[in-house]
Motif scaffolding. Structure first.
Motif, mmCIF file in Angstrom:
data_model
loop_
_atom_site.group_PDB
_atom_site.id
_atom_site.type_symbol
_atom_site.label_atom_id
_atom_site.label_comp_id
_atom_site.label_asym_id
_atom_site.label_seq_id
_atom_site.Cartn_x
_atom_site.Cartn_y
_atom_site.Cartn_z
ATOM 1 N N ILE A 197 0.856 -1.186 0.000
ATOM 2 C CA ILE A 197 0.000 0.000 0.000
ATOM 3 C C ILE A 197 0.890 1.234 0.000
ATOM 4 C CG2 ILE A 197 -1.745 1.271 1.309
ATOM 5 C CD1 ILE A 197 -2.582 -1.523 2.413
ATOM 6 N N THR A 198 0.656 2.118 -0.952
ATOM 7 C CA THR A 198 1.478 3.318 -1.067
ATOM 8 C C THR A 198 0.816 4.543 -0.462
ATOM 9 O OG1 THR A 198 0.558 3.717 -3.277
ATOM 10 C CG2 THR A 198 2.610 2.462 -3.140
ATOM 11 N N ALA A 199 -0.452 4.459 -0.087
ATOM 12 C CA ALA A 199 -1.130 5.609 0.516
ATOM 13 C C ALA A 199 -0.499 5.925 1.876
ATOM 14 C CB ALA A 199 -2.620 5.315 0.684
ATOM 15 N N ASN A 200 -0.408 7.207 2.200
ATOM 16 C CA ASN A 200 0.216 7.587 3.457
ATOM 17 C C ASN A 200 -0.773 7.497 4.617
ATOM 18 O OD1 ASN A 200 -1.217 10.204 3.782
ATOM 19 N ND2 ASN A 200 -0.027 10.803 1.995
ATOM 20 N N ALA B 136 2.226 -3.324 4.346
ATOM 21 C CA ALA B 136 2.653 -1.940 4.652
ATOM 22 C C ALA B 136 1.446 -1.039 4.837
ATOM 23 C CB ALA B 136 3.572 -1.408 3.550
ATOM 24 N N TYR B 137 0.409 -1.571 5.465
ATOM 25 C CA TYR B 137 -0.798 -0.787 5.726
ATOM 26 C C TYR B 137 -0.533 0.150 6.903
ATOM 27 C CZ TYR B 137 -5.719 0.316 6.543
ATOM 28 O OH TYR B 137 -6.919 0.971 6.699
ATOM 29 N N PRO B 138 -0.789 1.441 6.767
ATOM 30 C CA PRO B 138 -0.440 2.400 7.822
ATOM 31 C C PRO B 138 -1.417 2.385 8.987
ATOM 32 C CG PRO B 138 -1.499 3.551 6.002
ATOM 33 C CD PRO B 138 -1.351 2.109 5.562
ATOM 34 N N GLY B 139 -1.467 1.277 9.691
ATOM 35 C CA GLY B 139 -2.380 1.139 10.805
ATOM 36 C C GLY B 139 -1.669 1.123 12.139
ATOM 37 N N ILE B 140 -2.413 0.742 13.158
ATOM 38 C CA ILE B 140 -1.891 0.789 14.519
ATOM 39 C C ILE B 140 -0.826 -0.275 14.747
ATOM 40 C CG2 ILE B 140 -3.404 -0.840 15.741
ATOM 41 C CD1 ILE B 140 -2.722 2.805 16.743
ATOM 42 N N GLY B 141 -0.827 -1.336 13.947
ATOM 43 C CA GLY B 141 0.168 -2.387 14.105
ATOM 44 C C GLY B 141 1.570 -1.889 13.825
#
Length: 318
Positions: A171-174, A267-272
């Motif tokens: 995932i490339t989204a910020n 590469a998901y910009p989450g809490i993990g």
């Protein structure tokens, strides 16, 4: 009686949050070293005089007794004041909000797909119990529930990003991207979580439906000549939903804090990802904030499930 039952649930939820907050504080206290140890290199630590290190620890509040810091921590958590980071002094709330929002969005997107599928598969397997439909659904559910999510995700990447390049592998989204943009960029991450979620929820609903269909009340309706469809959807399904409600609510809440592997894989910009970074840097306030937010989601989901069952089932109000 209903009001008293609600008050008891609210009190138990508050007590649970208090105990969980104490546990989070103690768990972060026993981590080796502290944020100052992780901020400074070994050369910097050896070059600084002991007085300077002690002054720095005093500025960070690391020299206070644990019981005093626990009291301050509980007071701040009650106000949802997560303080500032030890290393940069940035507000913790600003750091954890967007990753937490993104994880909630990923869990919500997953459930919006998984719940209808589990609903259909669970009912079909229960109604045609022992037949080929039940065998196929149950077998697929066991396989889907047994395979680790990182394996499912890797296979999906190999199929739909390498062999057949339809979706991006990462995932490339910020982190601060709008939620629609973020969800659109995460089809494989959603599919990975959906597979395991459908498998788990299908098994739960199937078991509850089988129990409801085997009850004496449903058997009497069947002997009275009531159509099968009416028995399933009007009488058996409402009875099966009640016991499955709590398990489904807790599973939904656990998705928010339990999809760390999927977030790291894609590469998901989450809490993990934020939790891994905070643990690596020994950013105790960030770790505590993430743990408390996850606990709030689980306790709230459990409370909502309990209150829903109280409203739907008067027998639980005693």
């Amino acid at each position: 009686m209903l009001f008293g039952a609600i008050l008891r649930r609210l009190f138990l939820s508050g007590l649970t949050m208090l105990l969980l907050s104490c546990f989070v504080f103690l768990a972060t206290e026993i981590l080796p070293g502290d944020a100052l140890d992780m901020t400074l290199t070994a050369d910097e630590m050896s070059a600084m005089p002991p007085e300077a290190l002690e002054q720095k620890r005093q500025e960070l509040g690391l020299d206070r007794p644990a019981i005093e810091r626990l009291g301050v921590f509980l007071y701040q958590m009650a106000r949802f004041d997560f303080g500032t980071t030890v290393i940069t002094g940035a507000p913790v709330a600003d750091i954890v909000w967007y990753p937490f929002r993104n994880s909630l969005a990923l869990a919500g997107a997953t459930l919006s797909v998984a719940l209808p599928l589990a609903f259909v598969f669970g009912i079909a397997a229960a109604v045609w119990r022992g037949r080929s439909v039940d065998g196929a659904v149950s077998g697929a559910a066991i396989v889907g529930y047994s395979i680790p999510e990182f394996v499912i995700g890797t296979v999906l990447v190999m199929l739909f990003s390498v062999a057949w390049p339809v979706f991006p592998a990462t995932i490339t989204a910020n982190t601060r991207a709008p939620l629609p943009e973020l969800i659109d960029a995460a089809p494989l991450a959603i599919a990975t979580v959906v597979i395991g979620s459908v498998a788990y929820l299908t098994r739960i609903l199937r078991a509850c439906m089988i129990e409801a269909l085997a009850s004496d009340a449903v058997e009497r309706l069947r002997l009275a000549g009531m159509p099968q469809a009416r028995i399933v959807f009007v009488h058996a399904l409402p009875a099966a939903i009640l016991p499955a409600l709590t398990a489904a609510a807790l599973y939904a809440a656990a998705l928010v804090s339990g999809i760390v592997v999927v977030e790291l894989l894609f590469a998901y910009p989450g809490i993990g990802q934020e939790m891994v970074r905070a643990v690596t840097m020994r950013e105790t306030p960030v770790i505590q904030a993430i743990a408390i937010l996850a606990a709030v989601v689980v306790v709230t989901a459990n409370l909502v499930a309990d209150l829903s069952m109280l409203a739907l089932d008067p027998r639980r109000r005693g």
